[in-house]
Write a protein that holds these residues in place. Structure first.
Motif, mmCIF file in Angstrom:
data_model
loop_
_atom_site.group_PDB
_atom_site.id
_atom_site.type_symbol
_atom_site.label_atom_id
_atom_site.label_comp_id
_atom_site.label_asym_id
_atom_site.label_seq_id
_atom_site.Cartn_x
_atom_site.Cartn_y
_atom_site.Cartn_z
ATOM 1 N N THR A 178 0.772 -1.279 -0.171
ATOM 2 C CA THR A 178 0.130 -0.107 0.105
ATOM 3 C C THR A 178 0.805 1.297 -0.016
ATOM 4 O O THR A 178 1.723 1.406 0.725
ATOM 5 C CB THR A 178 -1.084 -0.036 1.168
ATOM 6 O OG1 THR A 178 -1.619 -1.097 1.225
ATOM 7 C CG2 THR A 178 -1.855 1.213 1.065
ATOM 8 N N PHE A 179 0.612 2.095 -1.077
ATOM 9 C CA PHE A 179 1.683 3.324 -1.134
ATOM 10 C C PHE A 179 1.162 4.430 -0.394
ATOM 11 O O PHE A 179 -0.015 4.704 -0.111
ATOM 12 C CB PHE A 179 1.701 3.539 -2.558
ATOM 13 C CG PHE A 179 2.333 2.437 -3.401
ATOM 14 C CD1 PHE A 179 3.562 2.538 -3.612
ATOM 15 C CD2 PHE A 179 1.524 1.521 -4.114
ATOM 16 C CE1 PHE A 179 4.406 1.519 -4.463
ATOM 17 C CE2 PHE A 179 2.151 0.531 -4.775
ATOM 18 C CZ PHE A 179 3.652 0.679 -5.064
ATOM 19 N N GLU A 180 1.869 5.446 -0.019
ATOM 20 C CA GLU A 180 1.776 6.513 0.833
ATOM 21 C C GLU A 180 1.127 7.563 -0.003
ATOM 22 O O GLU A 180 1.631 8.092 -0.687
ATOM 23 C CB GLU A 180 3.166 6.992 1.508
ATOM 24 C CG GLU A 180 3.525 5.992 2.626
ATOM 25 C CD GLU A 180 4.725 6.653 3.549
ATOM 26 O OE1 GLU A 180 4.912 7.760 3.296
ATOM 27 O OE2 GLU A 180 5.204 5.857 4.309
ATOM 28 N N HIS A 181 -0.117 7.665 -0.092
ATOM 29 C CA HIS A 181 -0.998 8.593 -0.800
ATOM 30 C C HIS A 181 -2.303 8.779 -0.272
ATOM 31 O O HIS A 181 -2.783 7.590 0.155
ATOM 32 C CB HIS A 181 -0.998 8.010 -2.353
ATOM 33 C CG HIS A 181 -1.322 8.972 -3.331
ATOM 34 N ND1 HIS A 181 -2.762 9.396 -3.644
ATOM 35 C CD2 HIS A 181 -0.842 10.042 -4.003
ATOM 36 C CE1 HIS A 181 -3.002 10.182 -4.299
ATOM 37 N NE2 HIS A 181 -1.956 10.564 -4.772
ATOM 38 N N SER A 182 -2.860 9.690 -0.590
ATOM 39 C CA SER A 182 -4.192 10.031 0.046
ATOM 40 C C SER A 182 -5.293 8.996 -0.567
ATOM 41 O O SER A 182 -6.338 8.837 0.207
ATOM 42 C CB SER A 182 -4.658 11.416 -0.056
ATOM 43 O OG SER A 182 -4.557 11.686 -1.614
ATOM 44 N N TRP A 183 -5.136 8.341 -2.049
ATOM 45 C CA TRP A 183 -6.130 7.357 -2.353
ATOM 46 C C TRP A 183 -5.713 6.156 -1.853
ATOM 47 O O TRP A 183 -6.334 5.102 -2.081
ATOM 48 C CB TRP A 183 -5.815 7.624 -3.882
ATOM 49 C CG TRP A 183 -6.825 8.638 -4.620
ATOM 50 C CD1 TRP A 183 -6.964 9.927 -3.723
ATOM 51 C CD2 TRP A 183 -6.849 9.117 -5.729
ATOM 52 N NE1 TRP A 183 -7.483 10.687 -4.626
ATOM 53 C CE2 TRP A 183 -7.623 9.949 -5.845
ATOM 54 C CE3 TRP A 183 -6.908 8.210 -6.873
ATOM 55 C CZ2 TRP A 183 -8.012 10.724 -7.124
ATOM 56 C CZ3 TRP A 183 -7.360 8.769 -8.210
ATOM 57 C CH2 TRP A 183 -7.942 9.896 -8.355
ATOM 58 N N LYS A 184 -4.675 5.785 -1.191
ATOM 59 C CA LYS A 184 -4.194 4.578 -0.534
ATOM 60 C C LYS A 184 -4.361 3.498 -1.696
ATOM 61 O O LYS A 184 -4.862 2.392 -1.587
ATOM 62 C CB LYS A 184 -5.375 4.029 0.515
ATOM 63 C CG LYS A 184 -5.502 5.072 1.696
ATOM 64 C CD LYS A 184 -6.598 4.465 2.615
ATOM 65 C CE LYS A 184 -6.458 5.602 3.634
ATOM 66 N NZ LYS A 184 -7.651 5.208 4.918
ATOM 67 N N PRO A 185 -3.482 3.627 -2.620
ATOM 68 C CA PRO A 185 -3.335 2.643 -3.625
ATOM 69 C C PRO A 185 -2.430 1.495 -3.043
ATOM 70 O O PRO A 185 -1.562 1.758 -2.579
ATOM 71 C CB PRO A 185 -2.681 3.450 -4.735
ATOM 72 C CG PRO A 185 -1.625 4.328 -4.130
ATOM 73 C CD PRO A 185 -2.727 4.830 -2.906
ATOM 74 N N ARG A 186 -3.078 0.318 -3.610
ATOM 75 C CA ARG A 186 -2.495 -0.758 -3.047
ATOM 76 C C ARG A 186 -2.637 -1.812 -4.436
ATOM 77 O O ARG A 186 -3.351 -1.897 -5.056
ATOM 78 C CB ARG A 186 -3.423 -1.628 -2.036
ATOM 79 C CG ARG A 186 -2.708 -2.979 -1.685
ATOM 80 C CD ARG A 186 -3.521 -3.832 -0.419
ATOM 81 N NE ARG A 186 -2.685 -4.989 -0.111
ATOM 82 C CZ ARG A 186 -2.813 -6.166 -0.602
ATOM 83 N NH1 ARG A 186 -3.575 -6.317 -1.603
ATOM 84 N NH2 ARG A 186 -2.100 -7.153 0.120
ATOM 85 N N PHE A 206 -7.830 1.356 -4.896
ATOM 86 C CA PHE A 206 -7.699 2.557 -4.482
ATOM 87 C C PHE A 206 -9.007 3.186 -3.859
ATOM 88 O O PHE A 206 -10.060 2.935 -4.415
ATOM 89 C CB PHE A 206 -6.698 3.515 -5.776
ATOM 90 C CG PHE A 206 -7.283 3.757 -6.994
ATOM 91 C CD1 PHE A 206 -8.393 4.731 -7.019
ATOM 92 C CD2 PHE A 206 -7.197 2.576 -7.548
ATOM 93 C CE1 PHE A 206 -8.990 5.024 -8.512
ATOM 94 C CE2 PHE A 206 -8.006 2.627 -9.192
ATOM 95 C CZ PHE A 206 -8.799 3.980 -9.250
ATOM 96 N N PRO A 240 -10.207 7.059 -3.707
ATOM 97 C CA PRO A 240 -10.223 8.309 -4.031
ATOM 98 C C PRO A 240 -10.821 9.103 -2.477
ATOM 99 O O PRO A 240 -10.355 10.112 -2.134
ATOM 100 C CB PRO A 240 -10.646 8.660 -5.012
ATOM 101 C CG PRO A 240 -10.912 7.484 -5.692
ATOM 102 C CD PRO A 240 -11.074 6.421 -4.882
#
Length: 569
Positions: free
Chosen positions: A387-395, A447, A449
Motif C-alpha cells: 500500500t503506497f503512501e498517498h491519500s488515495w491509498k493505492p495498493r 484505490f 479516492p
C-alpha cells in the motif's frame, strides 16, 4: 439435535410477528419486518422489567473486538466486512488489542456477531441509550445480475436474476452472564432466474444462528496488555467464519449461507495474545422451502490455535480440521454416497515486513480415505502486496493459489483437494473455479479516492493442477442438491488440456451513507482450451440430443451486477 431445533424455532418465532400467508411454492412463512422491529424493542423492555433490573448495563462486552467505531462507520467497507467495535469501548482500551487485520484480499472473517448487529443503545433512540445488554440487527440486500453465456450452465444465452436476502438478529449478553444467547434469521429468494433454482440461491425463512453460550469473561485471567482472557462455550446452530475463510465461511457473496449445528469452545478471544478455538459440528442442509436440518451423516471437527504476541510483524495460525462422513445410499451426488474421512493439518502466517510489503501465506495437507481410495492432497496460497503512501491509498497485490487435483482416475489415490466449507468468490468473481484442482496467479490494484468511493481492478488466469480432473463449477458440474451433474466438466483422458481461461474483473464501491453500501461490478472471462474443448465434446443441443446437452458456444462470458446492502438499524 432435532428436539433442539424445534425448541429454538418455537422460541424465535414467539419473538416475531409472522404473517399467516404462505407463498404458493413453499411451506415457510414470510415476515413482517416492520412489526418484527417493534416486537424486538418491546421484548427488550419486558425482559428487563421482568428481571427487576434497570434498563442498562454499562459493562463493556469483552467478547467483541476492539477498535474505533467512528472510523468503521466512516470508512468504505472492504471486500469483506470490517470488524465493528462497540462505541462503549473505553478509549484507553482501544489500543490494547493484539489483533491485526490481514491486508490480503477478502481474508478477514466477519465479526461475531455480524457487522450489521448493534447494541440497542446505539440505534439513536434516546429511550434506549442505556440498554447495552441487547444486540439487535436488521439487514436487507438486493442484487441484480446480468450473465451472458454463463459457463456454469449447459444452456447458453442471457440470464437476468434478482436476488433478495433479509436478515434479523437478536441477542442477549452481560445481563444474564455467564449465560448468553442469540438468534439470527435469514430469508433468501431469487426471481427472474431462467435456470433451475438451487440451494445456493434460495432458502426461505430459516435460522442461521440459534445458540446458547456460557461466557466466563475472566476465567483465564488477562494477557500482558490487560485484556481479559475468557472461556466461551457455545451450543446450537451457528454460522461464523475463521482463519482466512478458505475452509469455514458464512459465504457472504452467495445468496444463502453456510451454517452448522454442534458446539464451539473458545479459550481466549480475538484481542488476546493467544487463542484456541475447538469445534465439533454437523453442516446444515439448506432445504429451500422447508426448515433446514443437520446432515446427520457428516461431522466436521477441529482446532485452531492463533498466536498474536508478535502481531505487529506476524500473526501465526496453526490448525487441524477433519471430516468424517457415513455414506448415504440415497445421497444426491456420488460423493454423498461414499464413506469418507479426511484429516487436514495446516498453518497460516500473515503480517507486514515493515512499511515495505504485507504478506499472507498458508499451507494445508489432506490425508484419509474417500470410498475405496486413499486421500493425498495439498493446497497453498501466497499473497504479497504493498500500500503506497498517498491519500488515495493505492495498493498492488500479487497472489498465487494452488490446490491439487486427481492425477490418475485409476490409481486408487484421490488427489483432489477439498475446500470443506470455505468461500468461493475471491477465486473467481463469476464462480467458475474454487479451491480445488487449481493453479491461479492473480494481480489486483485497489484505490479509494474518498472515504465513500473505492475502485478495484484485477486480472487472473486459471490452470487445472491435473488435466485429468474436473473444473468444478462449469456445465452443471457442481455439487448442488438440485441439478444433477452430467459429467461434462471432466476429461479423464486429459486430452482437453489444462488451461481453463483468464478473466478481467472490476468493481466500484460507493457508500452514500454509513448504513447503505452499493457495488457495481463487471467480469469478462475468456475461455481457455479446456473449457472450449469440453463444450465441443459434449452433446450439442442443436443436433436434437435429449437433455442434458450443451449449447455449443465460444465459452467467453460476461457478468455484470449491481448490489445494494442496507443496515436498517
Amino acid at each position: 439435535m432435532k428436539s433442539f431445533h424445534f425448541f429454538l424455532q418455537a422460541a424465535f418465532l414467539s419473538t416475531l410477528i409472522i404473517r399467516p400467508a404462505y407463498a404458493a411454492s413453499d411451506n415457510k412463512p414470510s415476515i413482517n419486518f416492520e412489526t418484527m422491529q417493534q416486537t424486538i424493542v418491546q421484548l427488550a423492555q419486558q425482559i428487563a422489567v421482568d428481571m427487576g433490573r434497570p434498563l442498562g448495563n454499562n459493562t463493556p462486552d469483552q467478547s467483541k473486538p476492539t477498535g474505533k467505531a467512528s472510523e468503521v462507520e466512516k470508512t468504505l467497507p472492504t471486500i469483506e466486512p470490517q470488524v465493528k467495535s462497540p462505541p462503549t469501548t473505553p478509549v484507553a482500551a482501544q489500543s490494547t488489542s493484539y489483533h491485526q487485520r490481514s491486508n490480503s484480499y477478502a481474508t478477514n472473517p466477519d465479526s461475531d456477531p455480524p457487522r450489521y448487529v448493534r447494541q440497542l443503545s446505539d440505534i439513536g433512540i434516546p429511550a434506549f441509550k442505556d440498554i447495552t445488554w441487547l444486540d439487535v440487527g436488521l439487514e436487507h440486500r438486493t442484487r441484480y445480475e446480468w450473465r451472458n453465456n454463463d459457463i456454469r450452465r449447459v444452456e447458453g444465452g442471457e440470464d437476468n436474476p434478482f436476488f433478495l436476502r433479509n436478515r434479523a438478529w437478536i441477542g442477549i449478553k452481560n445481563i444474564l452472564d455467564p449465560f448468553r444467547f442469540a438468534v439470527e434469521f435469514q430469508d433468501s429468494r431469487v426471481y427472474n432466474n431462467k435456470h433451475a433454482i438451487t440451494d445456493q440461491e434460495r432458502n426461505e425463512f430459516d435460522l442461521l444462528n440459534a445458540y446458547g453460550e456460557l461466557n466466563f469473561k475472566k476465567a483465564l485471567g488477562a494477557d500482558d496488555r490487560g485484556n481479559d482472557r475468557p472461556i466461551r462455550f457455545r451450543v446450537g446452530r451457528m454460522a461464523y467464519e475463521t482463519t482466512d475463510r478458505r475452509f469455514i465461511a458464512r459465504n457472504e457473496w452467495r445468496n444463502t449461507t453456510n451454517t452448522f449445528e454442534g458446539f464451539r469452545l473458545n479459550l481466549g478471544r480475538e484481542a488476546n495474545d493467544w487463542e484456541l478455538d475447538l469445534f465439533g459440528m454437523q453442516p446444515v442442509r439448506r432445504l429451500q422451502t422447508k426448515f433446514d436440518e443437520a446432515n446427520s451423516n457428516l461431522w466436521f471437527f477441529g482446532g485452531i490455535g492463533t498466536w498474536r504476541k508478535w502481531s505487529d510483524i506476524a500473526t501465526i495460525q496453526t490448525y487441524y480440521m477433519g471430516q468424517k462422513q457415513q455414506g448415504d445410499p440415497n445421497g444426491f451426488t456420488a460423493t454423498n454416497r461414499l464413506d469418507r474421512e479426511i484429516h487436514m493439518p495446516g498453518f497460516r502466517v500473515y503480517g507486514k515486513a515493515g512499511n515495505i510489503v504485507d504478506f499472507d501465506v498458508s499451507y494445508n495437507h489432506q490425508l484419509g480415505f474417500s470410498g475405496p481410495n486413499r486421500v493425498d492432497a495439498n493446497g497453498y496460497t501466497i499473497e504479497v502486496g504493498r500500500t503506497f503512501e498517498h491519500s488515495w491509498k493505492p495498493r498492488v497485490g500479487l497472489f498465487y493459489g494452488y490446490a491439487s487435483g486427481d492425477k490418475d482416475p485409476t490409481d486408487n489415490v484421490d488427489n483432489r483437494f477439498d475446500r470443506f466449507f470455505g468461500f468461493a468468490r475471491p477465486w473467481s468473481a463469476d464462480h467458475y473455479v474454487i479451491y480445488e484442482n487449481l493453479k491461479a496467479p492473480k494481480i489486483r490494484f485497489e484505490f479509494t479516492p474518498t472515504q465513500k468511493l473505492g475502485f478495484e481492478l484485477g486480472y487472473g488466469a486459471y490452470w487445472l493442477a491435473s488435466k485429468t480432473d474436473r473444473m468444478f463449477d462449469i456445465l452443471d458440474g457442481n455439487i448442488s442438491n438440485t441439478v444433477r451433474d452430467p459429467g461434462f466438466n471432466r476429461d479423464r483422458t486429459g486430452q482437453s488440456g489444462d488451461f481453463g481461461g483468464h478473466a478481467f474483473e472490476g468493481r466500484i464501491r460507493y457508500q452514500p451513507t454509513p448504513r447503505i453500501n452499493t457495488i457495481l461490478g463487471y467480469t469478462h472471462f475468456t475461455a481457455g482450451e479446456f473449457v472450449r474443448n469440453r463444450i465441443a465434446a459434449s452433446p450439442s443441443c442443436a443436433n436434437g440430443h435429449s437433455h442434458p446437452c450443451v449449447d455449443h458456444r465460444s465459452g467467453d462470458t460476461d457478468f455484470l451486477y449491481f448490489e445494494v446492502l442496507i443496515s436498517l438499524l
